[in-house]
Design a protein around this motif. Structure first.
Motif, mmCIF file in Angstrom:
data_model
loop_
_atom_site.group_PDB
_atom_site.id
_atom_site.type_symbol
_atom_site.label_atom_id
_atom_site.label_comp_id
_atom_site.label_asym_id
_atom_site.label_seq_id
_atom_site.Cartn_x
_atom_site.Cartn_y
_atom_site.Cartn_z
ATOM 1 N N UNK A 233 0.876 -1.202 -0.092
ATOM 2 C CA UNK A 233 -0.017 0.072 0.028
ATOM 3 C C UNK A 233 0.868 1.149 0.064
ATOM 4 N N UNK A 234 1.870 1.283 0.657
ATOM 5 C CA UNK A 234 2.698 2.291 0.762
ATOM 6 C C UNK A 234 3.613 2.812 -0.413
ATOM 7 N N UNK A 267 4.895 -1.019 9.649
ATOM 8 C CA UNK A 267 5.707 0.356 9.283
ATOM 9 C C UNK A 267 5.579 1.214 10.428
ATOM 10 N N UNK A 268 6.551 2.031 10.514
ATOM 11 C CA UNK A 268 6.372 3.250 11.677
ATOM 12 C C UNK A 268 7.342 4.276 10.732
ATOM 13 N N UNK A 289 10.416 12.324 1.497
ATOM 14 C CA UNK A 289 9.619 11.282 2.040
ATOM 15 C C UNK A 289 9.842 11.360 3.395
ATOM 16 N N UNK A 290 11.285 11.715 3.767
ATOM 17 C CA UNK A 290 11.347 11.705 5.158
ATOM 18 C C UNK A 290 10.661 12.912 6.006
ATOM 19 N N UNK A 291 10.264 14.042 5.170
ATOM 20 C CA UNK A 291 9.586 15.113 5.764
ATOM 21 C C UNK A 291 8.099 14.524 6.024
ATOM 22 N N UNK A 292 7.432 15.573 6.115
ATOM 23 C CA UNK A 292 6.116 15.432 6.379
ATOM 24 C C UNK A 292 5.318 14.793 5.389
ATOM 25 N N UNK A 298 2.022 7.253 5.426
ATOM 26 C CA UNK A 298 1.767 6.242 6.291
ATOM 27 C C UNK A 298 0.420 6.435 6.795
ATOM 28 N N UNK A 299 0.048 7.449 7.208
ATOM 29 C CA UNK A 299 -1.260 7.578 7.759
ATOM 30 C C UNK A 299 -2.242 7.299 6.956
#
Length: 309
Positions: A233-234, A267-268, A289-292, A298-299
């Motif tokens: 899904x990610x 995943x986290x 992607x490491x940002x917001x 992920x949400x």
């Protein structure tokens, strides 16, 4: 229609799907159809698509499934005939000439015939592919053709249309049985129509979520079900973002393998941040992607999977 030794093992589209599946390649019906036709019609198969979607793997799996040698020509800028097709063993030829001169041989025609013979011919991938024995003709992978130039494409026209190559000093070498030719392109540039006309064509797209999940289940057996679903899904959501390079199925498999090695069950944000280098290959994409944006993805993934459960 010419007979082909691989037909008993690929006698229908369904049998091609089953044959590839036995070697862990899950092919859709459209891809299996064009593979089946390429085998039946003894035509080269041109596979185009983004990097990492499984084009090269088709040739590798076919070679295993049909028990054929795999000959790979990895294309690159500046690839020439000497590297791809043939060259002469010049040191050995010079030694032969000197020995002939020392022994007083004066027949230049005979000497020329000797030094431009099979004995001094070094076969590169194209010639190797045309030298297979009947019933054991190889799978010939011409990988990433779009990296070469148009001059090399033009040279391949004879190979792909007549399964032969002409060597000026030696003559024409024609395959006793046509190899199974797979040509791949990442479409970094357009390949000329003249070459495409000699091939059957198929665009290899990113897999659907269901297909990607099935692939990860098969390729990464130790990956638990919850993590597998989250990974798929990610990755599927990442491909909807305007990244410099979207992750392919190869990267999905690598990421699933990495997370399994790390004994992750879900995943986290921290895990994603630490392992993005297995999924994305450009720093600009990783930083984004490491940002917001990554947290928002992920949400959305967790909400989607919760709603589906």
């Amino acid at each position: 229609m010419p007979e082909s030794a691989e037909l008993p093992r690929a006698e229908s589209i369904d049998s091609v799907i089953e044959l590839l599946s036995q070697h862990d390649y899950l092919a859709g019906r459209s891809l299996a159809t064009v593979v089946f036709l390429a085998l039946r019609m003894q035509r080269p198969l041109f596979l185009e698509g983004e990097a990492g979607v499984g084009k090269t793997e088709v040739a590798k799996v076919l070679a295993k499934a049909l028990d054929r040698p795999l000959i790979r020509l990895q294309c690159y800028e500046g690839l020439d005939v000497a590297s791809a097709v043939y060259e002469w063993n010049y040191p050995a030829q010079m030694l032969e000439i000197r020995m002939a001169e020392a022994s007083g041989v004066s027949d230049r025609g005979r000497l020329e015939g000797d030094i431009f013979s099979e004995r001094y011919l070094i076969r590169r991938p194209v010639l190797q592919a045309l030298s297979g024995e009947p019933g054991k003709a190889p799978v010939f992978l011409i990988d990433e053709l779009d990296r070469t130039d148009e001059a090399f494409e033009a040279f391949l026209l004879e190979v792909l249309s007549d399964f032969q190559v002409t060597i000026p000093e030696f003559g024409t070498v024609k395959a006793a049985e046509p190899p199974i030719v797979i040509v791949t392109s990442n479409r970094t540039r357009e390949v000329h129509d003249a070459l495409k006309r000699r091939c059957l064509y198929h665009w290899v797209d990113y897999p659907s979520a269901a297909d990607e999940l099935a692939i990860i289940r098969r390729k990464v057996a130790g990956c638990n079900e919850q993590l597998s679903r989250q990974i798929v899904a990610y990755v599927q959501r990442l491909r909807t973002i305007d990244l410099f390079k979207n992750p392919g199925i190869a990267e999905s498999i690598d990421w699933a393998t990495a997370l399994t090695e790390l004994d992750r069950l879900a995943l986290d944000p921290e895990t994603i941040g630490d392992t993005l280098g297995t999924l994305l290959k450009y720093q600009e994409d990783i930083a984004r992607i490491q940002g917001g944006e990554g947290q928002a993805v992920l949400a959305a993934v967790k909400a989607e999977l919760l709603a589906a459960s």
